[in-house]
Motif scaffolding. Sequence first.
Motif, PDB file in Angstrom:
ATOM      1  N   SER A  99       0.844  -1.195   0.000  1.00  0.00           N
ATOM      2  CA  SER A  99       0.000   0.000   0.000  1.00  0.00           C
ATOM      3  C   SER A  99       0.876   1.241   0.000  1.00  0.00           C
ATOM      4  O   SER A  99       1.875   1.308   0.719  1.00  0.00           O
ATOM      5  CB  SER A  99      -0.925   0.021   1.217  1.00  0.00           C
ATOM      6  OG  SER A  99      -1.599   1.261   1.320  1.00  0.00           O
ATOM      7  N   ARG A 100       0.478   2.249  -0.794  1.00  0.00           N
ATOM      8  CA  ARG A 100       1.203   3.521  -0.803  1.00  0.00           C
ATOM      9  C   ARG A 100       0.982   4.296   0.485  1.00  0.00           C
ATOM     10  O   ARG A 100       1.699   5.240   0.781  1.00  0.00           O
ATOM     11  CB  ARG A 100       0.755   4.395  -1.990  1.00  0.00           C
ATOM     12  CG  ARG A 100       0.978   3.824  -3.387  1.00  0.00           C
ATOM     13  CD  ARG A 100       2.323   3.198  -3.578  1.00  0.00           C
ATOM     14  NE  ARG A 100       2.661   2.923  -4.963  1.00  0.00           N
ATOM     15  CZ  ARG A 100       2.216   1.906  -5.682  1.00  0.00           C
ATOM     16  NH1 ARG A 100       1.347   1.070  -5.154  1.00  0.00           N
ATOM     17  NH2 ARG A 100       2.622   1.699  -6.931  1.00  0.00           N
ATOM     18  N   ALA A 101      -0.017   3.876   1.293  1.00  0.00           N
ATOM     19  CA  ALA A 101      -0.278   4.552   2.562  1.00  0.00           C
ATOM     20  C   ALA A 101       0.634   4.056   3.671  1.00  0.00           C
ATOM     21  O   ALA A 101       0.702   4.667   4.738  1.00  0.00           O
ATOM     22  CB  ALA A 101      -1.741   4.348   2.971  1.00  0.00           C
ATOM     23  N   LEU A 102       1.346   2.966   3.428  1.00  0.00           N
ATOM     24  CA  LEU A 102       2.110   2.323   4.497  1.00  0.00           C
ATOM     25  C   LEU A 102       3.217   3.200   5.082  1.00  0.00           C
ATOM     26  O   LEU A 102       3.327   3.309   6.310  1.00  0.00           O
ATOM     27  CB  LEU A 102       2.687   1.002   3.976  1.00  0.00           C
ATOM     28  CG  LEU A 102       3.332   0.072   4.987  1.00  0.00           C
ATOM     29  CD1 LEU A 102       2.394  -0.217   6.149  1.00  0.00           C
ATOM     30  CD2 LEU A 102       3.743  -1.232   4.310  1.00  0.00           C
ATOM     31  N   PRO A 103       4.064   3.855   4.270  1.00  0.00           N
ATOM     32  CA  PRO A 103       5.124   4.690   4.875  1.00  0.00           C
ATOM     33  C   PRO A 103       4.570   5.795   5.771  1.00  0.00           C
ATOM     34  O   PRO A 103       5.077   6.025   6.877  1.00  0.00           O
ATOM     35  CB  PRO A 103       5.854   5.266   3.654  1.00  0.00           C
ATOM     36  CG  PRO A 103       5.591   4.287   2.555  1.00  0.00           C
ATOM     37  CD  PRO A 103       4.203   3.795   2.797  1.00  0.00           C
ATOM     38  N   GLY A 104       3.509   6.465   5.300  1.00  0.00           N
ATOM     39  CA  GLY A 104       2.918   7.523   6.109  1.00  0.00           C
ATOM     40  C   GLY A 104       2.284   7.000   7.379  1.00  0.00           C
ATOM     41  O   GLY A 104       2.327   7.660   8.426  1.00  0.00           O
ATOM     42  N   TRP A 105       1.709   5.811   7.297  1.00  0.00           N
ATOM     43  CA  TRP A 105       1.088   5.213   8.487  1.00  0.00           C
ATOM     44  C   TRP A 105       2.142   4.907   9.543  1.00  0.00           C
ATOM     45  O   TRP A 105       1.968   5.245  10.718  1.00  0.00           O
ATOM     46  CB  TRP A 105       0.348   3.947   8.079  1.00  0.00           C
ATOM     47  CG  TRP A 105      -0.479   3.324   9.165  1.00  0.00           C
ATOM     48  CD1 TRP A 105      -1.103   3.956  10.199  1.00  0.00           C
ATOM     49  CD2 TRP A 105      -0.791   1.931   9.307  1.00  0.00           C
ATOM     50  NE1 TRP A 105      -1.789   3.053  10.973  1.00  0.00           N
ATOM     51  CE2 TRP A 105      -1.626   1.796  10.447  1.00  0.00           C
ATOM     52  CE3 TRP A 105      -0.469   0.793   8.563  1.00  0.00           C
ATOM     53  CZ2 TRP A 105      -2.107   0.558  10.867  1.00  0.00           C
ATOM     54  CZ3 TRP A 105      -0.965  -0.433   8.980  1.00  0.00           C
ATOM     55  CH2 TRP A 105      -1.770  -0.543  10.121  1.00  0.00           C
ATOM     56  N   LEU A 106       3.253   4.297   9.140  1.00  0.00           N
ATOM     57  CA  LEU A 106       4.312   3.986  10.101  1.00  0.00           C
ATOM     58  C   LEU A 106       4.881   5.259  10.716  1.00  0.00           C
ATOM     59  O   LEU A 106       5.142   5.318  11.924  1.00  0.00           O
ATOM     60  CB  LEU A 106       5.424   3.190   9.415  1.00  0.00           C
ATOM     61  CG  LEU A 106       5.052   1.781   8.936  1.00  0.00           C
ATOM     62  CD1 LEU A 106       6.251   1.127   8.277  1.00  0.00           C
ATOM     63  CD2 LEU A 106       4.538   0.931  10.088  1.00  0.00           C
ATOM     64  N   ARG A 107       5.084   6.279   9.892  1.00  0.00           N
ATOM     65  CA  ARG A 107       5.618   7.542  10.415  1.00  0.00           C
ATOM     66  C   ARG A 107       4.674   8.121  11.459  1.00  0.00           C
ATOM     67  O   ARG A 107       5.107   8.572  12.537  1.00  0.00           O
ATOM     68  CB  ARG A 107       5.810   8.526   9.259  1.00  0.00           C
ATOM     69  CG  ARG A 107       6.144   9.958   9.691  1.00  0.00           C
ATOM     70  CD  ARG A 107       6.407  10.845   8.492  1.00  0.00           C
ATOM     71  NE  ARG A 107       5.363  10.752   7.496  1.00  0.00           N
ATOM     72  CZ  ARG A 107       4.217  11.410   7.547  1.00  0.00           C
ATOM     73  NH1 ARG A 107       3.948  12.197   8.598  1.00  0.00           N
ATOM     74  NH2 ARG A 107       3.328  11.299   6.581  1.00  0.00           N
ATOM     75  N   ARG A 108       3.393   8.101  11.177  1.00  0.00           N
ATOM     76  CA  ARG A 108       2.416   8.660  12.103  1.00  0.00           C
ATOM     77  C   ARG A 108       2.326   7.841  13.392  1.00  0.00           C
ATOM     78  O   ARG A 108       2.168   8.402  14.477  1.00  0.00           O
ATOM     79  CB  ARG A 108       1.040   8.729  11.429  1.00  0.00           C
ATOM     80  CG  ARG A 108       0.936   9.808  10.369  1.00  0.00           C
ATOM     81  CD  ARG A 108      -0.393   9.736   9.630  1.00  0.00           C
ATOM     82  NE  ARG A 108      -0.597  10.901   8.793  1.00  0.00           N
ATOM     83  CZ  ARG A 108      -1.100  12.047   9.209  1.00  0.00           C
ATOM     84  NH1 ARG A 108      -1.486  12.163  10.481  1.00  0.00           N
ATOM     85  NH2 ARG A 108      -1.238  13.068   8.411  1.00  0.00           N
TER      86      ARG A 108
END
Length: 318
Positions: A99-108
Amino acid sequence: MRHLRALCAIADAGSLHKAARQLGMSQPSLTTQLRRIENSLGAELFSRGRTGCRPTPLGRSLLSRARPLVADMAALVTETRAAAARAAGPGLRVGSTASRALPGWLRRLRQRLPGTEVGLRVDVSAHGLLRMVAAGQLDVAFVHEVEGCPLRVPEGLVERVLVAREPQFVSMARDHPAAARPVVDLTDLADDHWMVDPTVDGEWDGLRRVLHAAGIDPPLLHGDYHTAASLIVLGEAVAPCQPTSGPRDDMAVRPLRGDPLAVRLLLYARPGAPLDVLYAELAAAYREAALRATPYREWLRSQGTAAGLSVGPCLTAV
């Protein structure tokens, strides 16, 4: 124990192909393993036919004793891992399909949960990740469910729906004739080679259903999507892709007319996991990824709220 788990999976799935996918292995490897088990016992445990595999009388007898052993071993492993995790201190074990949302999710998550070690496992199999959550190997899993191919969810997991219906777009070479149009018809791609990853749960079955409904039977290639990208840019194939796919100079991403391909995006967690925090941060990360991708952002604008797109508490068409 590995052999017993394989036998139970074959019996539950009713076919070597489905059981192999559930176990995360190839069908030839599982067939070889079953043959070795049967050779060692000197008898057939399953009868093979056009409709699948069915346990023989001896197979049913063996399975009746194998299932409690497999269940007890799974419980022992789960309890031991949970105890080890408690001893190791605070941690969050995250699983996800691509998912392209994965990096932002981990950062958050790392910002929202300071002092908590966030681990990650990415896997093509949603079923495999859900089994890991149920077994205590993961705390949470973000997965997609291909429309028409419902997931088999283990009991006891808590579910949140992130996106009720995410359309799947199609990627093609930048100079493909269909790339000149903002929306592509499936029939425009009837003569192209389509590439699909058969190891992704439901992907092949979902695409085959949609192509059949459109009345087209294009040639198909099987392979992972990293390989697909190299073929797509050369004009050798097209492939379904997530609408959040980022821009590339050598590749075009376009929506399909009528949105025939779609998935549900789902979050599953073990009881006791901080689900509200996990869900809120995932929804925010997905919104960022969705609005960053120009084709998806334009699709959202064209659909508006009337499309019924349900994406977390914070994604709206802009």
